[in-house]
Design a protein around this motif. Structure first.
Motif, PDB file in Angstrom:
ATOM      1  N   MET A 297       0.839  -1.087  -0.159  1.00  0.00           N
ATOM      2  CA  MET A 297      -0.039   0.036  -0.053  1.00  0.00           C
ATOM      3  C   MET A 297       0.804   1.343  -0.017  1.00  0.00           C
ATOM      4  SD  MET A 297      -1.277   0.281   3.986  1.00  0.00           S
ATOM      5  CE  MET A 297      -1.915  -1.171   4.002  1.00  0.00           C
ATOM      6  N   ILE A 298       0.383   2.395  -0.665  1.00  0.00           N
ATOM      7  CA  ILE A 298       1.029   3.693  -0.298  1.00  0.00           C
ATOM      8  C   ILE A 298       0.936   4.243   1.065  1.00  0.00           C
ATOM      9  CG2 ILE A 298       1.137   6.077  -1.255  1.00  0.00           C
ATOM     10  CD1 ILE A 298       0.070   5.002  -3.997  1.00  0.00           C
ATOM     11  N   MET A 299       2.157   4.286   1.514  1.00  0.00           N
ATOM     12  CA  MET A 299       2.248   4.917   2.850  1.00  0.00           C
ATOM     13  C   MET A 299       2.273   6.647   2.901  1.00  0.00           C
ATOM     14  SD  MET A 299       2.129   1.997   4.441  1.00  0.00           S
ATOM     15  CE  MET A 299       2.379   2.658   6.100  1.00  0.00           C
ATOM     16  N   ASP A 300       2.912   6.979   1.761  1.00  0.00           N
ATOM     17  CA  ASP A 300       3.224   8.664   1.939  1.00  0.00           C
ATOM     18  C   ASP A 300       3.660   8.750   0.506  1.00  0.00           C
ATOM     19  OD1 ASP A 300       3.147  11.156   2.268  1.00  0.00           O
ATOM     20  OD2 ASP A 300       4.827  11.053   3.996  1.00  0.00           O
ATOM     21  N   CYS A 301       3.199  10.051   0.103  1.00  0.00           N
ATOM     22  CA  CYS A 301       3.303  10.615  -1.293  1.00  0.00           C
ATOM     23  C   CYS A 301       3.423  12.144  -1.156  1.00  0.00           C
ATOM     24  CB  CYS A 301       2.355  10.074  -2.335  1.00  0.00           C
ATOM     25  SG  CYS A 301       2.882  10.747  -4.101  1.00  0.00           S
ATOM     26  N   ALA A 302       4.597  12.743  -1.920  1.00  0.00           N
ATOM     27  CA  ALA A 302       4.810  14.159  -1.825  1.00  0.00           C
ATOM     28  C   ALA A 302       5.620  14.494  -2.897  1.00  0.00           C
ATOM     29  CB  ALA A 302       5.229  14.693  -0.306  1.00  0.00           C
ATOM     30  N   ILE A 303       5.622  15.962  -3.123  1.00  0.00           N
ATOM     31  CA  ILE A 303       6.362  16.603  -4.149  1.00  0.00           C
ATOM     32  C   ILE A 303       7.456  17.356  -3.188  1.00  0.00           C
ATOM     33  CG2 ILE A 303       6.646  17.939  -5.950  1.00  0.00           C
ATOM     34  CD1 ILE A 303       4.046  17.121  -7.107  1.00  0.00           C
ATOM     35  N   TYR A 304       8.728  17.483  -3.506  1.00  0.00           N
ATOM     36  CA  TYR A 304       9.630  18.257  -2.920  1.00  0.00           C
ATOM     37  C   TYR A 304      10.320  19.154  -3.792  1.00  0.00           C
ATOM     38  CZ  TYR A 304       9.090  14.964   0.903  1.00  0.00           C
ATOM     39  OH  TYR A 304       8.533  13.929   1.940  1.00  0.00           O
ATOM     40  N   ARG A 305      10.179  20.478  -3.612  1.00  0.00           N
ATOM     41  CA  ARG A 305      10.782  21.494  -4.483  1.00  0.00           C
ATOM     42  C   ARG A 305      11.623  22.448  -3.414  1.00  0.00           C
ATOM     43  NH1 ARG A 305       9.024  26.384  -6.948  1.00  0.00           N
ATOM     44  NH2 ARG A 305      10.166  26.637  -8.877  1.00  0.00           N
ATOM     45  N   LYS A 306      13.042  22.560  -3.913  1.00  0.00           N
ATOM     46  CA  LYS A 306      13.854  23.079  -3.115  1.00  0.00           C
ATOM     47  C   LYS A 306      13.885  23.121  -1.569  1.00  0.00           C
ATOM     48  CE  LYS A 306      13.799  27.084  -6.616  1.00  0.00           C
ATOM     49  NZ  LYS A 306      13.532  28.459  -6.854  1.00  0.00           N
ATOM     50  N   GLY A 307      13.713  21.722  -1.239  1.00  0.00           N
ATOM     51  CA  GLY A 307      13.713  21.206   0.029  1.00  0.00           C
ATOM     52  C   GLY A 307      12.407  21.396   1.000  1.00  0.00           C
ATOM     53  N   VAL A 308      11.340  22.005   0.347  1.00  0.00           N
ATOM     54  CA  VAL A 308      10.050  22.008   0.900  1.00  0.00           C
ATOM     55  C   VAL A 308       9.063  20.935   0.290  1.00  0.00           C
ATOM     56  CG1 VAL A 308       8.296  23.898   1.262  1.00  0.00           C
ATOM     57  CG2 VAL A 308      10.542  24.407   1.308  1.00  0.00           C
ATOM     58  N   ARG A 309       8.190  20.540   1.118  1.00  0.00           N
ATOM     59  CA  ARG A 309       7.322  19.657   1.022  1.00  0.00           C
ATOM     60  C   ARG A 309       6.185  20.042   0.565  1.00  0.00           C
ATOM     61  NH1 ARG A 309       5.719  13.865   3.499  1.00  0.00           N
ATOM     62  NH2 ARG A 309       3.247  13.802   2.857  1.00  0.00           N
ATOM     63  N   ASP A 310       5.342  19.246  -0.354  1.00  0.00           N
ATOM     64  CA  ASP A 310       3.886  19.746  -0.912  1.00  0.00           C
ATOM     65  C   ASP A 310       3.489  18.519  -1.166  1.00  0.00           C
ATOM     66  OD1 ASP A 310       1.783  20.871  -2.166  1.00  0.00           O
ATOM     67  OD2 ASP A 310       2.702  21.509  -4.053  1.00  0.00           O
ATOM     68  N   ASP A 311       2.314  18.379  -0.489  1.00  0.00           N
ATOM     69  CA  ASP A 311       1.541  17.042  -0.345  1.00  0.00           C
ATOM     70  C   ASP A 311       0.718  16.947  -1.875  1.00  0.00           C
ATOM     71  OD1 ASP A 311       1.899  16.105   2.197  1.00  0.00           O
ATOM     72  OD2 ASP A 311       0.817  17.553   3.101  1.00  0.00           O
ATOM     73  N   VAL A 312       0.667  15.746  -2.157  1.00  0.00           N
ATOM     74  CA  VAL A 312       0.012  15.256  -3.501  1.00  0.00           C
ATOM     75  C   VAL A 312      -1.286  15.052  -3.206  1.00  0.00           C
ATOM     76  CG1 VAL A 312      -0.209  13.597  -5.242  1.00  0.00           C
ATOM     77  CG2 VAL A 312       2.099  14.402  -4.308  1.00  0.00           C
ATOM     78  N   ASP A 313      -2.249  15.809  -4.251  1.00  0.00           N
ATOM     79  CA  ASP A 313      -3.674  15.615  -4.034  1.00  0.00           C
ATOM     80  C   ASP A 313      -3.840  15.102  -5.757  1.00  0.00           C
ATOM     81  OD1 ASP A 313      -3.970  16.728  -1.519  1.00  0.00           O
ATOM     82  OD2 ASP A 313      -4.166  18.599  -2.628  1.00  0.00           O
ATOM     83  N   GLY A 314      -4.804  13.991  -5.513  1.00  0.00           N
ATOM     84  CA  GLY A 314      -5.412  13.537  -6.964  1.00  0.00           C
ATOM     85  C   GLY A 314      -4.523  12.292  -7.365  1.00  0.00           C
ATOM     86  N   ASP A 315      -4.444  12.154  -8.805  1.00  0.00           N
ATOM     87  CA  ASP A 315      -3.835  11.173  -9.382  1.00  0.00           C
ATOM     88  C   ASP A 315      -2.266  11.295  -9.473  1.00  0.00           C
ATOM     89  OD1 ASP A 315      -2.826  10.200 -12.322  1.00  0.00           O
ATOM     90  OD2 ASP A 315      -4.373   8.938 -11.280  1.00  0.00           O
ATOM     91  N   LEU A 316      -1.577  10.298  -9.472  1.00  0.00           N
ATOM     92  CA  LEU A 316      -0.200  10.240  -9.372  1.00  0.00           C
ATOM     93  C   LEU A 316       0.457  10.782 -10.535  1.00  0.00           C
ATOM     94  CD1 LEU A 316       0.734   6.778  -7.655  1.00  0.00           C
ATOM     95  CD2 LEU A 316       1.021   8.937  -6.498  1.00  0.00           C
ATOM     96  N   SER A 317      -0.285  10.547 -11.690  1.00  0.00           N
ATOM     97  CA  SER A 317       0.365  10.807 -12.944  1.00  0.00           C
ATOM     98  C   SER A 317       0.373  12.353 -12.922  1.00  0.00           C
ATOM     99  CB  SER A 317      -0.552  10.468 -14.018  1.00  0.00           C
ATOM    100  OG  SER A 317      -0.164  10.749 -15.427  1.00  0.00           O
ATOM    101  N   ASP A 318      -0.958  12.916 -12.467  1.00  0.00           N
ATOM    102  CA  ASP A 318      -0.955  14.489 -12.421  1.00  0.00           C
ATOM    103  C   ASP A 318       0.260  15.266 -11.775  1.00  0.00           C
ATOM    104  OD1 ASP A 318      -3.006  14.367 -14.072  1.00  0.00           O
ATOM    105  OD2 ASP A 318      -4.610  14.280 -12.658  1.00  0.00           O
ATOM    106  N   ALA A 319       0.479  14.356 -10.329  1.00  0.00           N
ATOM    107  CA  ALA A 319       1.260  14.816  -9.343  1.00  0.00           C
ATOM    108  C   ALA A 319       2.794  14.856 -10.072  1.00  0.00           C
ATOM    109  CB  ALA A 319       1.547  14.067  -8.393  1.00  0.00           C
TER     110      ALA A 319
END
Length: 323
Positions: A1-23
């Protein structure tokens, strides 16, 4: 199962909303960003959803789903695939439980796949998210932090194993006799399992430190530090294995000495008991013409002779250390 998913830009986390492909598309559009997906024991169907978006190699997908791989580093095009053995020490039984962490690293994504209960990666995320300067290095920062956490845990387990070996040594050389052969073999098996996790990881880190992995460029000094720690752990594990062999040999030597001592005691008592057996056996033949057979003092004399010889043999065996 997916435990966590996030985008990191310049050392800062941004939570993913929606489809993985879009993220993933969003991370690529932003630039200087990467997506980190964490999975725990995914099924084939669950992993296919992720692998299909990132176009991962089928062989790497099979390894990630079914696990039971040796620590290794492989390249599939622009994707780096790394397998690490995680360890967990169980205090109650002194067992070492082995798990696996697998990482897929690309230019703009990281996938971590964990098998087993050891080394959860929440602490790794928290550590990285608390260090934006390190996190700016992208996927290589994730690989470094996972390796660093795992190797540090190796060091803690090596200390626990050393404590168990010291306890075994005390039991082996204690005055009271104890049977510890099975415990020594069990701990030796755990140490060999420990070696099977950490030793194959050395060439993986050496490959990275030599600069042959493009995704790790800019963070080589971090990996050199991890390699130094791992080499120290490797020396400890070798020492533990050799020490356990010496403890086992010492215990077997003690068992052999104890068996020899027991045999001497048995032989001494057999010799002492042979005297009355021989004398009473002679007089038990019931011949009419035998010395002192019809004398009133014959019986007490025979008893005194038997007792005297037995006491003399007992004192002689005691003096010689057989009793």
């Amino acid at each position: 199962m997916i435990m966590d998913c996030a985008i990191y830009r310049k050392g800062v986390r941004d939570d993913v909303d929606g489809d993985l492909s879009d993220a993933l598309d969003a991370a690529r559009e932003l630039g200087d960003s990467f997506m980190w997906i964490g999975l725990h024991e995914p099924s084939t169907e669950e992993f296919d959803q992720v692998a299909g978006e990132l176009q991962l190699h089928p062989l790497a997908i099979e390894d990630a789903v079914h696990a039971h791989q040796r620590p290794k580093l492989e390249r599939y095009g622009d994707v780096l695939f790394v397998v690490i053995k995680s360890l967990r020490y169980i205090d109650e039984t002194s067992d070492i439980e082995v798990g696996e962490i697998m990482l897929f690293l690309g230019k703009d994504f990281v996938i971590t796949v964990r098998h087993g209960e050891g080394a959860p990666l929440k602490a790794v995320r928290r550590r990285l998210e608390g260090d934006p300067d390190l996190l700016r290095h992208g996927p290589s920062a994730v690989l470094y932090t996972v390796l660093d956490e795992v190797v540090d845990h190796y060091g803690s387990i090596a200390h626990e194993v050393e404590t168990d070996i010291i306890d075994l040594e005390r039991r082996v050389f204690a005055p009271q006799r104890t049977t510890v052969t099975e415990d020594i073999y069990e701990l030796k098996r755990e140490v060999l399992e420990f070696r099977g996790a950490e030793d194959p990881l050395i060439p993986v880190l050496q490959e990275i430190v030599k600069g042959r992995v493009s995704v790790a460029e800019g963070t080589l000094e971090y990996f050199r530090d991890v390699l130094d720690h791992l080499l120290r752990v490797d020396e400890q594990v070798d020492s533990h294995n050799e020490l356990l062999t010496n403890v086992l040999n010492a215990h077997l030597a003690q068992v052999g000495m104890q068996q020899n001592e027991d045999m001497r005691k048995i032989s001494a008592w057999a010799a002492i008991l042979a005297v009355p057996t021989m004398i009473t056996g002679v007089y038990g033949m019931n011949f009419d013409h035998m010395p002192e057979l019809h004398q009133w003092w014959g019986y007490p004399a025979a008893m005194m002779v038997i007792a005297g010889i037995c006491v003399g043999l007992y004192r002689w065996f005691r003096k010689s250390g057989w009793l």
